[in-house]
Design a protein around this motif. Structure first.
Motif, PDB file in Angstrom:
ATOM      1  N   HIS A  92       0.519  -2.271  -0.510  1.00  0.00           N
ATOM      2  CA  HIS A  92       1.448  -2.482  -1.621  1.00  0.00           C
ATOM      3  C   HIS A  92       0.957  -3.751  -2.306  1.00  0.00           C
ATOM      4  O   HIS A  92       0.855  -4.810  -1.653  1.00  0.00           O
ATOM      5  CB  HIS A  92       2.881  -2.628  -1.125  1.00  0.00           C
ATOM      6  CG  HIS A  92       3.471  -1.342  -0.658  1.00  0.00           C
ATOM      7  ND1 HIS A  92       3.250  -0.823   0.595  1.00  0.00           N
ATOM      8  CD2 HIS A  92       4.261  -0.454  -1.290  1.00  0.00           C
ATOM      9  CE1 HIS A  92       3.881   0.314   0.720  1.00  0.00           C
ATOM     10  NE2 HIS A  92       4.513   0.578  -0.417  1.00  0.00           N
ATOM     11  N   VAL A  93       0.632  -3.617  -3.595  1.00  0.00           N
ATOM     12  CA  VAL A  93       0.009  -4.704  -4.337  1.00  0.00           C
ATOM     13  C   VAL A  93       0.909  -5.095  -5.507  1.00  0.00           C
ATOM     14  O   VAL A  93       1.270  -4.251  -6.331  1.00  0.00           O
ATOM     15  CB  VAL A  93      -1.395  -4.294  -4.848  1.00  0.00           C
ATOM     16  CG1 VAL A  93      -2.072  -5.464  -5.551  1.00  0.00           C
ATOM     17  CG2 VAL A  93      -2.263  -3.764  -3.708  1.00  0.00           C
ATOM     18  N   ASP A  94       1.249  -6.380  -5.569  1.00  0.00           N
ATOM     19  CA  ASP A  94       2.097  -6.916  -6.636  1.00  0.00           C
ATOM     20  C   ASP A  94       1.206  -7.393  -7.783  1.00  0.00           C
ATOM     21  O   ASP A  94       0.365  -8.275  -7.602  1.00  0.00           O
ATOM     22  CB  ASP A  94       2.919  -8.079  -6.093  1.00  0.00           C
ATOM     23  CG  ASP A  94       3.820  -8.732  -7.128  1.00  0.00           C
ATOM     24  OD1 ASP A  94       3.943  -8.208  -8.257  1.00  0.00           O
ATOM     25  OD2 ASP A  94       4.401  -9.783  -6.809  1.00  0.00           O
ATOM     26  N   PHE A  95       1.412  -6.800  -8.963  1.00  0.00           N
ATOM     27  CA  PHE A  95       0.646  -7.167 -10.153  1.00  0.00           C
ATOM     28  C   PHE A  95       1.472  -8.004 -11.131  1.00  0.00           C
ATOM     29  O   PHE A  95       1.122  -8.134 -12.302  1.00  0.00           O
ATOM     30  CB  PHE A  95       0.121  -5.912 -10.860  1.00  0.00           C
ATOM     31  CG  PHE A  95      -0.904  -5.175 -10.055  1.00  0.00           C
ATOM     32  CD1 PHE A  95      -2.230  -5.593 -10.045  1.00  0.00           C
ATOM     33  CD2 PHE A  95      -0.543  -4.094  -9.278  1.00  0.00           C
ATOM     34  CE1 PHE A  95      -3.177  -4.931  -9.282  1.00  0.00           C
ATOM     35  CE2 PHE A  95      -1.477  -3.416  -8.510  1.00  0.00           C
ATOM     36  CZ  PHE A  95      -2.797  -3.838  -8.515  1.00  0.00           C
ATOM     37  N   GLY A  96       2.553  -8.565 -10.672  1.00  0.00           N
ATOM     38  CA  GLY A  96       3.374  -9.411 -11.535  1.00  0.00           C
ATOM     39  C   GLY A  96       4.492  -8.635 -12.202  1.00  0.00           C
ATOM     40  O   GLY A  96       4.630  -7.420 -12.049  1.00  0.00           O
ATOM     41  N   GLU A  97       5.285  -9.371 -12.950  1.00  0.00           N
ATOM     42  CA  GLU A  97       6.503  -8.816 -13.550  1.00  0.00           C
ATOM     43  C   GLU A  97       6.240  -7.627 -14.469  1.00  0.00           C
ATOM     44  O   GLU A  97       6.965  -6.634 -14.442  1.00  0.00           O
ATOM     45  CB  GLU A  97       7.225  -9.925 -14.315  1.00  0.00           C
ATOM     46  CG  GLU A  97       8.623  -9.560 -14.717  1.00  0.00           C
ATOM     47  CD  GLU A  97       9.351 -10.737 -15.337  1.00  0.00           C
ATOM     48  OE1 GLU A  97       9.961 -10.526 -16.405  1.00  0.00           O
ATOM     49  OE2 GLU A  97       9.307 -11.835 -14.771  1.00  0.00           O
ATOM     50  N   ALA A  98       5.216  -7.688 -15.287  1.00  0.00           N
ATOM     51  CA  ALA A  98       4.969  -6.632 -16.272  1.00  0.00           C
ATOM     52  C   ALA A  98       4.563  -5.304 -15.635  1.00  0.00           C
ATOM     53  O   ALA A  98       4.963  -4.235 -16.109  1.00  0.00           O
ATOM     54  CB  ALA A  98       3.902  -7.075 -17.274  1.00  0.00           C
ATOM     55  N   LEU A  99       3.784  -5.342 -14.552  1.00  0.00           N
ATOM     56  CA  LEU A  99       3.275  -4.114 -13.927  1.00  0.00           C
ATOM     57  C   LEU A  99       3.966  -3.761 -12.620  1.00  0.00           C
ATOM     58  O   LEU A  99       3.916  -2.611 -12.183  1.00  0.00           O
ATOM     59  CB  LEU A  99       1.769  -4.233 -13.679  1.00  0.00           C
ATOM     60  CG  LEU A  99       0.902  -4.342 -14.926  1.00  0.00           C
ATOM     61  CD1 LEU A  99      -0.530  -4.664 -14.544  1.00  0.00           C
ATOM     62  CD2 LEU A  99       0.966  -3.051 -15.731  1.00  0.00           C
ATOM     63  N   GLY A 100       4.566  -4.735 -11.974  1.00  0.00           N
ATOM     64  CA  GLY A 100       5.270  -4.477 -10.728  1.00  0.00           C
ATOM     65  C   GLY A 100       4.350  -4.260  -9.539  1.00  0.00           C
ATOM     66  O   GLY A 100       3.169  -4.601  -9.567  1.00  0.00           O
ATOM     67  N   THR A 101       4.906  -3.673  -8.490  1.00  0.00           N
ATOM     68  CA  THR A 101       4.179  -3.416  -7.254  1.00  0.00           C
ATOM     69  C   THR A 101       3.746  -1.958  -7.222  1.00  0.00           C
ATOM     70  O   THR A 101       4.530  -1.072  -7.557  1.00  0.00           O
ATOM     71  CB  THR A 101       5.062  -3.732  -6.025  1.00  0.00           C
ATOM     72  OG1 THR A 101       5.434  -5.115  -6.091  1.00  0.00           O
ATOM     73  CG2 THR A 101       4.331  -3.468  -4.731  1.00  0.00           C
ATOM     74  N   ARG A 102       2.493  -1.737  -6.818  1.00  0.00           N
ATOM     75  CA  ARG A 102       1.932  -0.387  -6.746  1.00  0.00           C
ATOM     76  C   ARG A 102       1.307  -0.143  -5.386  1.00  0.00           C
ATOM     77  O   ARG A 102       0.838  -1.068  -4.738  1.00  0.00           O
ATOM     78  CB  ARG A 102       0.889  -0.193  -7.845  1.00  0.00           C
ATOM     79  CG  ARG A 102       1.509  -0.373  -9.229  1.00  0.00           C
ATOM     80  CD  ARG A 102       0.584   0.021 -10.298  1.00  0.00           C
ATOM     81  NE  ARG A 102       1.215  -0.202 -11.597  1.00  0.00           N
ATOM     82  CZ  ARG A 102       0.736   0.287 -12.717  1.00  0.00           C
ATOM     83  NH1 ARG A 102      -0.359   1.000 -12.716  1.00  0.00           N
ATOM     84  NH2 ARG A 102       1.354   0.056 -13.857  1.00  0.00           N
ATOM     85  N   LYS A 103       1.276   1.143  -4.995  1.00  0.00           N
ATOM     86  CA  LYS A 103       0.709   1.539  -3.707  1.00  0.00           C
ATOM     87  C   LYS A 103      -0.728   2.012  -3.880  1.00  0.00           C
ATOM     88  O   LYS A 103      -1.090   2.570  -4.917  1.00  0.00           O
ATOM     89  CB  LYS A 103       1.504   2.691  -3.096  1.00  0.00           C
ATOM     90  CG  LYS A 103       2.916   2.346  -2.723  1.00  0.00           C
ATOM     91  CD  LYS A 103       3.632   3.557  -2.196  1.00  0.00           C
ATOM     92  CE  LYS A 103       3.918   4.497  -3.354  1.00  0.00           C
ATOM     93  NZ  LYS A 103       4.787   5.593  -3.069  1.00  0.00           N
ATOM     94  N   SER A 104      -1.511   1.814  -2.816  1.00  0.00           N
ATOM     95  CA  SER A 104      -2.892   2.288  -2.801  1.00  0.00           C
ATOM     96  C   SER A 104      -3.307   2.586  -1.366  1.00  0.00           C
ATOM     97  O   SER A 104      -2.845   1.925  -0.431  1.00  0.00           O
ATOM     98  CB  SER A 104      -3.829   1.232  -3.392  1.00  0.00           C
ATOM     99  OG  SER A 104      -5.146   1.722  -3.473  1.00  0.00           O
TER     100      SER A 104
END
Length: 112
Positions: free
Chosen positions: A36-48
């Motif tokens: 689970h990777v946090d890309f900041g407020e604009a993109l949020g957290t995404r899974k990979s």
């Protein structure tokens, strides 16, 4: 090697994120982690899904910055819907080493 235009390159959204969790992907065909990777407020957290088990332990990944493609369409990887592609390089043994910034940068920063 095929060449691309600069406009082609600009279509790829390579952004910095911070791994907030890493667990063993038990149902993967090849050894992998679910990140689970946090890309900041604009993109949020995404899974990979990441096949990086040879060089990294889950507990050592949390808090690390990584570079990922965030504008590929979601991809089904077994039971996981992958939402970004964490990047890396194969070493001489075929193990994947993460592509990471060598200094702190804000989450979501785009590679240009």
């Amino acid at each position: 090697m095929d060449t691309i235009s600069f406009d082609d390159f600009l279509k790829v959204e390579l952004r910095v994120g911070r791994i907030v969790s890493a667990t063993v992907f038990e149902k993967a065909r090849k050894p992998a982690y679910i990140l689970h990777v946090d890309f900041g407020e604009a993109l949020g957290t995404r899974k990979s899904s990441a096949q990086i088990t040879a060089l990294y332990r889950p507990e050592d990944l949390v808090g690390r910055l990584v570079l990922a493609v965030v504008n590929f369409p979601p991809k089904q990887v077994g039971p996981l819907m992958s939402e970004c592609l964490v990047t890396g390089f194969h070493n001489e043994r075929g193990e994947v080493a993460l592509c990471v910034p060598d200094a702190p940068v804000p989450l979501g920063t785009r590679l240009l």
